[in-house]
Design a protein around this motif. Sequence first.
Motif, mmCIF file in Angstrom:
data_model
loop_
_atom_site.group_PDB
_atom_site.id
_atom_site.type_symbol
_atom_site.label_atom_id
_atom_site.label_comp_id
_atom_site.label_asym_id
_atom_site.label_seq_id
_atom_site.Cartn_x
_atom_site.Cartn_y
_atom_site.Cartn_z
ATOM 1 N N PHE B 404 -2.432 -2.178 11.002
ATOM 2 C CA PHE B 404 -1.917 -3.537 10.850
ATOM 3 C C PHE B 404 -3.013 -4.591 10.957
ATOM 4 O O PHE B 404 -2.853 -5.692 10.455
ATOM 5 C CB PHE B 404 -0.791 -3.761 11.851
ATOM 6 C CG PHE B 404 0.435 -2.972 11.482
ATOM 7 C CD1 PHE B 404 1.250 -3.394 10.452
ATOM 8 C CD2 PHE B 404 0.733 -1.784 12.126
ATOM 9 C CE1 PHE B 404 2.361 -2.657 10.073
ATOM 10 C CE2 PHE B 404 1.841 -1.049 11.756
ATOM 11 C CZ PHE B 404 2.665 -1.470 10.732
ATOM 12 N N LEU B 668 9.833 -9.243 7.475
ATOM 13 C CA LEU B 668 10.138 -7.900 6.989
ATOM 14 C C LEU B 668 9.650 -6.846 7.981
ATOM 15 O O LEU B 668 10.374 -5.890 8.311
ATOM 16 C CB LEU B 668 9.471 -7.670 5.637
ATOM 17 C CG LEU B 668 9.568 -6.222 5.167
ATOM 18 C CD1 LEU B 668 10.900 -5.971 4.514
ATOM 19 C CD2 LEU B 668 8.435 -5.866 4.266
ATOM 20 N N LEU B 669 8.420 -7.052 8.462
ATOM 21 C CA LEU B 669 7.885 -6.109 9.453
ATOM 22 C C LEU B 669 8.792 -6.051 10.673
ATOM 23 O O LEU B 669 9.090 -4.981 11.201
ATOM 24 C CB LEU B 669 6.476 -6.545 9.888
ATOM 25 C CG LEU B 669 5.338 -6.273 8.910
ATOM 26 C CD1 LEU B 669 4.049 -6.902 9.425
ATOM 27 C CD2 LEU B 669 5.147 -4.772 8.738
ATOM 28 N N ARG B 670 9.228 -7.220 11.098
ATOM 29 C CA ARG B 670 10.091 -7.258 12.281
ATOM 30 C C ARG B 670 11.443 -6.617 11.980
ATOM 31 O O ARG B 670 12.023 -5.955 12.836
ATOM 32 C CB ARG B 670 10.260 -8.704 12.740
ATOM 33 C CG ARG B 670 8.939 -9.296 13.233
ATOM 34 C CD ARG B 670 9.127 -10.707 13.685
ATOM 35 N NE ARG B 670 10.038 -10.737 14.819
ATOM 36 C CZ ARG B 670 10.831 -11.759 15.094
ATOM 37 N NH1 ARG B 670 10.838 -12.822 14.312
ATOM 38 N NH2 ARG B 670 11.628 -11.730 16.137
ATOM 39 N N ALA B 671 11.943 -6.807 10.755
ATOM 40 C CA ALA B 671 13.208 -6.189 10.382
ATOM 41 C C ALA B 671 13.111 -4.668 10.423
ATOM 42 O O ALA B 671 14.090 -3.966 10.664
ATOM 43 C CB ALA B 671 13.616 -6.652 8.985
ATOM 44 N N GLN B 672 11.900 -4.176 10.192
ATOM 45 C CA GLN B 672 11.719 -2.727 10.194
ATOM 46 C C GLN B 672 11.420 -2.191 11.589
ATOM 47 O O GLN B 672 11.185 -1.005 11.755
ATOM 48 C CB GLN B 672 10.592 -2.355 9.243
ATOM 49 C CG GLN B 672 10.995 -2.593 7.803
ATOM 50 C CD GLN B 672 9.856 -2.345 6.859
ATOM 51 O OE1 GLN B 672 8.703 -2.512 7.208
ATOM 52 N NE2 GLN B 672 10.193 -1.919 5.656
ATOM 53 N N GLY B 673 11.384 -3.074 12.550
ATOM 54 C CA GLY B 673 11.200 -2.614 13.919
ATOM 55 C C GLY B 673 9.881 -2.966 14.545
ATOM 56 O O GLY B 673 9.571 -2.511 15.641
ATOM 57 N N ALA B 674 9.072 -3.765 13.838
ATOM 58 C CA ALA B 674 7.780 -4.161 14.421
ATOM 59 C C ALA B 674 8.034 -5.132 15.568
ATOM 60 O O ALA B 674 8.785 -6.097 15.410
ATOM 61 C CB ALA B 674 6.911 -4.823 13.369
ATOM 62 N N GLY B 675 7.401 -4.882 16.702
ATOM 63 C CA GLY B 675 7.550 -5.764 17.847
ATOM 64 C C GLY B 675 6.461 -6.812 17.880
ATOM 65 O O GLY B 675 5.666 -6.946 16.936
ATOM 66 N N THR B 676 6.388 -7.530 18.991
ATOM 67 C CA THR B 676 5.389 -8.590 19.147
ATOM 68 C C THR B 676 3.977 -8.036 18.997
ATOM 69 O O THR B 676 3.106 -8.670 18.403
ATOM 70 C CB THR B 676 5.537 -9.243 20.535
ATOM 71 O OG1 THR B 676 6.908 -9.581 20.723
ATOM 72 C CG2 THR B 676 4.697 -10.489 20.663
ATOM 73 N N THR B 678 2.843 -5.579 17.193
ATOM 74 C CA THR B 678 2.462 -5.342 15.797
ATOM 75 C C THR B 678 2.175 -6.663 15.085
ATOM 76 O O THR B 678 1.188 -6.794 14.347
ATOM 77 C CB THR B 678 3.584 -4.583 15.064
ATOM 78 O OG1 THR B 678 3.837 -3.388 15.789
ATOM 79 C CG2 THR B 678 3.195 -4.253 13.648
ATOM 80 N N ARG B 681 -1.113 -7.764 16.150
ATOM 81 C CA ARG B 681 -2.213 -7.032 15.492
ATOM 82 C C ARG B 681 -2.447 -7.546 14.077
ATOM 83 O O ARG B 681 -3.582 -7.680 13.634
ATOM 84 C CB ARG B 681 -1.914 -5.528 15.479
ATOM 85 C CG ARG B 681 -2.333 -4.837 16.779
ATOM 86 C CD ARG B 681 -2.457 -3.340 16.567
ATOM 87 N NE ARG B 681 -1.166 -2.704 16.404
ATOM 88 C CZ ARG B 681 -0.333 -2.425 17.407
ATOM 89 N NH1 ARG B 681 -0.664 -2.731 18.634
ATOM 90 N NH2 ARG B 681 0.820 -1.851 17.177
#
Lengths: 229, 763
Positions: B404, B668-676, B678, B681
């Motif tokens: 990332f 989108l990243l957060r929708a896929q499960g990326a947290g703070t 990620t 990064r």
Amino acid sequence: MIAARGLVKTYGSGRAARRVLDGADLDVARGEVVAIVGRSGTGKSTLLHLVGALDRPEAGTIEVAGERVDGRSERELSGFRRRRIGFVFQFFHLVPELTGEENVLLPARLPGAPRGAREHGRELIERLGLGDAARRRPHELSGGEQQRLAVARALVLDPPVLLADEPTGNLDEESGAAVLALLRSAATADRAVVVVTHEPRTSAMADRTVTLVDGRLQPAEPLLFGGGR
Amino acid sequence: MTGAAALLRGALRLLRSGRRRTLLAAAGVLVAGAMAGAALTVSVGLGSGFDRSAERADLPDVVARFADQPPERIRARITALPNVAAYAPRTEIANVRLRAGGESTRRGSLQLVDTTARRGYAIVAGRDLPRTGGNTREALVEQGLARTWGLEVGDTIEVGRAGPVRIVGVSIAPDNVAFPLATAPRVYLSGTALAREFGGELRVNQALVWTHDRSRTDVTLQQARATTYGVGNLRFVTRTGTRLIIDQAAGVVVALLVAFSLVALIAATTMLAAQAATEVGRRLAVIGVQRALGVPRGAVAGEQALSAGIVGLVAGGIGVTLGALLVRGPSGDLLAALNETPPGSALLLPLAGLTVLLGLIAAVAAGWPAWRAAGRPPVALLRGGGLAARAPRRRAGGPGRAGFLGLGARLALARPGRAGATVVVLAASGGVILLMLGLASLLTALRDDPTAVGTRYALTVTAPAGGAAAVRRVPGVADAGTRVETRGVDSFALGEPVKLTTFGGDVGRFVNPPLADGRRVQGTGEVEIGTGLSTALGLGVGGTLAVQLQSGAELRLRVVGTVRALQDDGRVAFARSDRLLAADPSLTPDLAVRLERGADRAVVAARLAAIGATPTNVAGATTSNRSFLDTLATVLRAVALLDGLVCLYALVQALALTARERRPTLALLRAQGAGTGTVLRVLLGAGLVLALPGALAAFALQRLVFAPLVAQLAAGYADLGTAASPAAVAAVTAGFVLFAVVAAGWVARRVVAEPPVHGLREG
């Protein structure tokens, strides 16, 4: 697989406030494909976002694959989305700087993604016949190819729930059909699929269709056309 | 009028619709304004300080110093000269004991003033000595003495044999730096009252001369030199010469500050332009509708420009005021040290001009992208103008290779123009930071380390029994040799002081200041002179330095090189001892002692004392300006820190713009499960891809551009190294990485504060 009870969501405030969900309930079983239809602006997409933990309801409870969604922190919700939800959007949301394969494998690189997710992603690409599209970048692909890549991306972590918001709204008939077939095939014994749509062909492939009227879901009625909010 | 009102309404609507963006832009303009305001305050203060103070003090065009003379003889000689407008006799008594408030010095300079004539100083507190002469119990003290000893009008000071006198006023005269930078503090008594009290006529040793036409002072001086018979030890100091020296020193500081404020302005402009471009990109469809409805192109751009102009004017005004207030104190201290007065209300107009300039810069930076966008066909704008749809130019790493962080880097590089501009801002700021840190270290070295100014010996000792050989045997001593040091004046320029330092044998064993021209002394009869002396005398390699020694004898040496020596403003000369000792056999040599590398000076001094050689420490640039150099070094480090804030702002702004522009991607990243973590990064990758090249470019810029430029400006004073120290490089690199982390953390926090669905709706 999905059990949502009494969901309430309001947009705006004061005199401009509009309650789009007013005690909505939704139940979806494993292996089931449910289509949500309704007039434009009735809150179909909002419902999908609440179920997928992309937004928070003002009231009500949501349980997905045995996990409660409501009342959890953003950190917990991130993990929840990674483990339980796959999303497909009307506008694909592929990252333009990444190739098709990199887009598909994006969730597999998230911290906490299961081992073997990348291999699974590559298998999906092969299985869906996206080998050529996977080497190219989004602006070089057709809408249908982009949406199929988006579906592959949604499935790469093997989530128990797949949520699709107007997945064929931006596609021609042929491409739309291919995407719908893909969604249909995704509804395996361990997975439920919920599709928000205003297209008859989409609701036609669903096991069950529900209509959102006045902030609540009702059993299938003759399809009312409109865009998702 | 209606059009203007509509434009203003539109601009205010724009500001209200994006309060956070407005605040971020305002913060940037405020920081830039503060820096530019600070730089302008110091620059104006220093740049015009001498002229302003000289006018206020009615500084004479020429000060002639000579051996004591009857006043009538001097009056007759001077009034006979051409171009003389006025003349004031004065008597200076050196090395007078002064004592007040628990402080004392034996190096006071007592000035006996003819109160019926012009004074050549300005009163900054209290009152002047009365024209009628007043009485002998009243005194003026120079501002430097009053500040250093904490004296005020009404206090009593003990002045040599005159005893205790009451301070009635505080004066400044910019013909010299202030006490304690100047070692001799000046106290003024009424010569008129003294003459009256003792019933005689005071002999004078100074003449203050004002000319009708300052540009023709040289003609007056030529005539004066032709009529010097009977007047011994005659030396002249001109107002122009004093100004030249002060301007040289101030020029370095002013040039640095101007460069620094330019960096801040470029940073703010770049960031404003980038922000405006993003804002315009976001509003393309709206602009398309406006154009389709017939809104003129100028009105569309004007709205954007006016909104940014308002922000620039308000935030810039606040920033400029803050910057000016912040440096008012230190700048005043600096000017006081130079015996100059602060600019006061004369600063208001330049500060107001700077504020208007900031407003204009903001308006142009924001209006230009809108003007360009509004020039495109409305239908293209309504389709989104292709901004978001523009194809990335090339592949360069990504999640497949660098995770990332790599994705973040690609997001930042997707806007090559903005990325380039940010790197340029970081490089310029980083270069200035390195330069400031380097200069601060140099000042510290000048303060403490004689080798920094080309003096290789750290101690001098009186010769013990056994001479140099005994000293050389002391542990920690690397070398010892005879040294003779004396002061004299130039025989031709009649009044330019020269400090002559000579050594038995090879001069290079003990001094090696940077060579500016020519070569080193190799034999008897040759001399290296400081660039200060070279400039003052107009003397170069191949010329002859003629020094009138205190004994009255004259020493002539051939100039073979000029060196960048800092001591005594560069009015120094280095040679072998033989000619000097032959010219004045009364001079007593001492021993210059070089220490071994790493030897402790105090320990070696104690060992030397033990064998009967009384040691004296050799200072850096000077012995009396320790606190002044400390202050300057602190100011430079503070400026470097402030400049660091520009870097932090540039990175925050660049990342905030990237996050704003790529809101759907991050959502989108957060929708896929990326947290703070990620998101952090990704943004850190975007920050590092700007910060690291910025740091590299900063090193290059400092080494190739800034350092040589400043070295050129400071050539008369010091040899500035072109390479930043490893510590400074490490500090700047670590600082940039830290700034990237801080900026990424701040922006990531804002990103995750909103539900992901908000960003997805923008897709």
